[in-house]
Design an enzyme around this catalytic site. Structure first.
Site, PDB file in Angstrom:
ATOM      1  N   THR A  87      24.611  10.252  41.577  1.00 55.76           N
ATOM      2  CA  THR A  87      24.668   8.705  42.230  1.00 55.76           C
ATOM      3  C   THR A  87      26.505   8.183  41.508  1.00 55.76           C
ATOM      4  O   THR A  87      26.953   7.237  42.106  1.00 55.76           O
ATOM      5  CB  THR A  87      24.258   7.675  40.165  1.00 55.76           C
ATOM      6  OG1 THR A  87      22.572   8.415  41.339  1.00 55.76           O
ATOM      7  CG2 THR A  87      24.176   6.596  40.361  1.00 55.76           C
TER       8      THR A  87
HETATM    9  P1  AMP Z   1      20.702  10.559  39.332  1.00 58.21           P
HETATM   10  O1  AMP Z   1      20.033  10.183  39.792  1.00 58.21           O
HETATM   11  O2  AMP Z   1      20.913  11.890  38.081  1.00 58.21           O
HETATM   12  O3  AMP Z   1      21.698  10.658  40.389  1.00 58.21           O
HETATM   13  O4  AMP Z   1      21.148   9.303  38.145  1.00 58.21           O
HETATM   14  C1  AMP Z   1      20.879   8.027  39.472  1.00 58.21           C
HETATM   15  C2  AMP Z   1      20.102   7.947  37.348  1.00 58.21           C
HETATM   16  O5  AMP Z   1      21.449   7.355  36.527  1.00 58.21           O
HETATM   17  C3  AMP Z   1      19.422   6.469  37.441  1.00 58.21           C
HETATM   18  O6  AMP Z   1      18.037   6.333  38.485  1.00 58.21           O
HETATM   19  C4  AMP Z   1      19.129   6.039  36.388  1.00 58.21           C
HETATM   20  O7  AMP Z   1      18.371   6.556  35.791  1.00 58.21           O
HETATM   21  C5  AMP Z   1      20.821   6.203  34.911  1.00 58.21           C
HETATM   22  N1  AMP Z   1      21.475   5.361  35.551  1.00 58.21           N
HETATM   23  C6  AMP Z   1      22.323   4.803  36.306  1.00 58.21           C
HETATM   24  N2  AMP Z   1      23.537   4.263  35.840  1.00 58.21           N
HETATM   25  C7  AMP Z   1      23.544   4.480  34.382  1.00 58.21           C
HETATM   26  C8  AMP Z   1      24.484   3.983  33.372  1.00 58.21           C
HETATM   27  N3  AMP Z   1      24.987   3.072  33.830  1.00 58.21           N
HETATM   28  N4  AMP Z   1      24.466   4.503  32.050  1.00 58.21           N
HETATM   29  C9  AMP Z   1      23.218   5.326  31.939  1.00 58.21           C
HETATM   30  N5  AMP Z   1      22.817   5.846  33.114  1.00 58.21           N
HETATM   31  C10 AMP Z   1      22.352   5.093  33.996  1.00 58.21           C
HETATM   32 ZN    ZN Z   2      21.433   7.085  43.273  1.00 62.78          ZN
HETATM   33 ZN    ZN Z   3      18.589  10.346  41.711  1.00 65.84          ZN
END
Ligand code: AMP
Ligand code: ZN
Ligand code: ZN
Length: 429
Positions: A87
Site C-alpha cells: 500500500t
Molecule cells: P497493507 O495491506 O499492509 O499494504 O496496508 C494497508 C492498510 O494500511 C490499509 O488497509 C489501512 O488499514 C492501513 N492504512 C492505510 N493508510 C494508513 C495510514 N496513513 N496510517 C495507518 N494505517 C494506514
Molecule cells: Zn493497499
Molecule cells: Zn492490503
C-alpha cells in the site's frame, strides 16, 4: 489529532495562506519552464484511491457508479502496480510518479540507519518528512499557488520539502466511507474562491475486508459496493451543482488481492535462523539483513529458489522490478509465490488457522491478481475511451497535465493518456 481540527487549523489563517500562495505562485513562475501550461482557476481534479480493488472487480454488478464513470470517460484494461505490491510504496508512487526504489517508501515496514524504523501504523514515522522523498502532486500544485485538500493519502501528514497540503485530514479509520465522501464533496462544492484545485481521498475498506475474508467473499463484495456508493455520492454532489463539467475524477487502486488458503503460511524462523539474519518485514516481500559475522551463512541459507519463495541479493533482483538500489532495501529480499505468506512462528502458533488472512497482495507485480484499477472522467477525458494497461508511475504526470502544471522529475509519462484526453476550453492547446 482529530480530522476536523486539522482541517480547521489549515483553514483559519486564510489571509496568510492567500498571501503565501501569491508569493509561492510568483516563486513558482520564476522556476517553471516558459513552456509550462497555465493552471486553470475554476477546474478541479479529484484523485480517489480504493485500496485493494482488483481490476477484475469492475463491471461485475458491484460497481454501478465506477462503471458509469468508465462509460462517461476513460478506463484502462488495468494498471500495473509498482514493486513491491504494497500500500504505502504504491500510494506514494501514484502521487510522485517515482518507483518505490526512488521515492524511499520501499516497503510498508522498513529501516533507515539515519531515520530509524517505519511502520504503517506508526503515526510519528508517517509524519516524518525524512522518509518521503520526491515531490507529491500536492506539492507540485501548492508550489504553483493552487489549493490542495488531501484526505488521508499516505504521506499527507509529513511536511515534505517543508510544505503541506492547504488542508489535510490524517488517516481516520473511524470515519465511514460515506462520511469521507461527503467531506470531500463539501470541499469540491465550495465557492470557487476556496474550492481545492486538487483533492484526494483514500478508502481502505475493500483492502481490510479483502485481507480478512478473501477477494471474492460476499463480505468483500459488500465492501466494494459500499465504497462504490461513496464514489457515487461525490458524483451526485457534483452533478447537483453542475460541477461535473469542470471536475476531473480519477479513480485508482494501488493493487488487487489474491486468495490465500489457510495452510499457505510459512514461519519466518524457518526461512533463516534469528541469530543469522534479522527480518525487517513479514508478509510476502521479506527483507533480511544478515547479522555481522553471519553474512555467508545467511546468504547460503536464503539465496535462491525454495518451496513457495525465492530470495536474491538486493543488487541481483530482476531488473523489471526497478528495485534494490535504495539504501533502505535490505541486503536480501525474498519474494513469495502467489497466495503464500511468512509470519513469525509465535503468531502462527497463537492465531487460529481460520483467523489468518484469506487474501494478500505483495506478489509479483505482473500477476493478473495484482492488477489495479484506473477509471477517469471529466472535461479532460474523451467519453467511452479505453486504454491498454500502463504502469502506475504515469498517474503523477497525468495529474500534473490535468492541473496545467509542469511535473517534477518522475519515472512515468503523460503520453500514455494522449489518445484519451479531450481539448479543454480553459487550457491553452
Ligand atoms: P497493507 O495491506 O499492509 O499494504 O496496508 C494497508 C492498510 O494500511 C490499509 O488497509 C489501512 O488499514 C492501513 N492504512 C492505510 N493508510 C494508513 C495510514 N496513513 N496510517 C495507518 N494505517 C494506514
Ligand atoms: Zn493497499
Ligand atoms: Zn492490503
Amino acid at each position: 489529532m482529530d480530522s476536523s481540527s486539522s482541517t480547521y487549523r489549515m483553514r483559519l489563517p486564510l489571509v496568510r495562506v492567500t498571501v503565501l500562495a501569491v508569493l509561492l505562485w510568483t516563486a513558482g513562475c520564476a522556476t517553471t519552464p516558459s513552456t509550462a501550461p497555465t493552471p486553470s482557476t475554476r477546474h478541479s481534479v479529484v484523485l480517489i484511491s480504493i485500496d485493494g480493488l482488483a481490476a477484475s472487480a469492475l463491471a461485475r454488478g458491484n460497481t454501478p457508479n465506477l462503471d458509469r464513470l468508465a462509460a462517461e470517460g476513460v478506463h484502462a484494461a488495468w494498471m500495473n502496480p509498482s514493486y513491491p505490491v504494497l500500500t504505502f510504496p504504491n500510494h506514494f508512487t501514484l502521487v510522485t510518479g517515482l518507483r518505490p526504489d526512488r521515492h524511499g517508501i520501499i516497503h510498508n515496514s522498513m529501516r533507515d540507519d539515519a531515520v530509524g524504523g517505519f511502520k504503517v501504523a506508526d503515526k510519528a514515522a508517517g509524519a516524518d518528512a525524512r522518509w518521503w522523498q520526491g515531490e507529491p502532486i500536492w506539492n507540485t500544485a501548492e508550489k504553483a499557488g493552487l489549493r490542495t485538500a488531501i484526505w488521508a493519502w499516505p504521506g499527507n501528514a509529513a511536511p515534505i520539502d517543508g510544505r503541506r497540503p492547504t488542508r489535510w485530514v490524517p488517516y481516520s479509520p473511524e470515519i465511514s466511507s460515506l462520511e469521507r465522501a461527503d467531506q470531500v464533496a463539501g470541499w469540491l462544492t465550495e465557492p470557487a474562491a476556496t474550492r481545492p484545485h486538487l483533492a484526494a481521498l483514500y478508502f481502505e475498506r475493500v483492502d481490510n475486508v479483502g485481507h480478512d475474508k478473501g477477494p471474492d467473499a460476499p463480505e468483500t463484495l459488500a465492501a466494494i459496493r459500499e465504497v462504490d456508493a461513496a464514489v457515487g455520492r461525490i458524483m451526485q454532489a457534483l452533478d447537483a451543482r453542475g460541477l461535473r463539467t469542470s471536475t476531473d475524477l480519477v479513480v485508482v487502486s494501488d493493487h488487487g488481492m489474491a486468495p490465500v488458503a489457510p495452510d499457505q503460511y510459512i514461519a519466518l524462523e524457518d526461512m533463516a535462523a534469528f541469530e543469522q539474519a534479522e527480518a525487517v518485514s513479514t508478509g510476502q516481500v521479506i527483507g533480511f539483513n544478515p547479522r555481522p559475522g553471519h553474512e555467508a551463512a545467511a546468504g547460503h541459507r536464503l539465496l535462491g529458489r525454495h518451496d513457495h519463495y525465492q530470495c536474491w541479493r538486493k543488487q541481483d533482483l530482476p531488473a523489471r522490478w526497478h528495485y534494490g538500489r535504495h539504501p533502505r532495501v535490505p541486503a536480501i529480499v525474498c519474494q513469495f509465490d502467489e497466495g503464500w505468506n511468512a509470519l513469525p512462528a509465535e503468531q502462527l502458533q497463537r492465531v487460529p488457522k481460520d483467523r489468518l488472512n484469506r487474501g494478500s497482495h505483495g506478489y509479483d507485480n505482473t500477476l493478473p491478481s495484482m492488477r489495479a484499477v484506473f477509471v477517469a472522467a471529466g472535461p479532460s477525458f474523451r467519453r467511452g475511451a479505453t486504454l491498454p494497461a500502463f504502469d502506475n508511475v504515469d498517474v503523477y504526470p497525468l495529474l500534473a497535465t490535468l492541473l496545467g502544471l509542469a511535473p517534477a522529475r518522475n519515472d512515468g509519462t503523460a503520453d500514455t493518456f494522449a489518445p484519451v484526453l479531450a481539448p479543454r476550453a480553459d487550457m491553452p492547446h
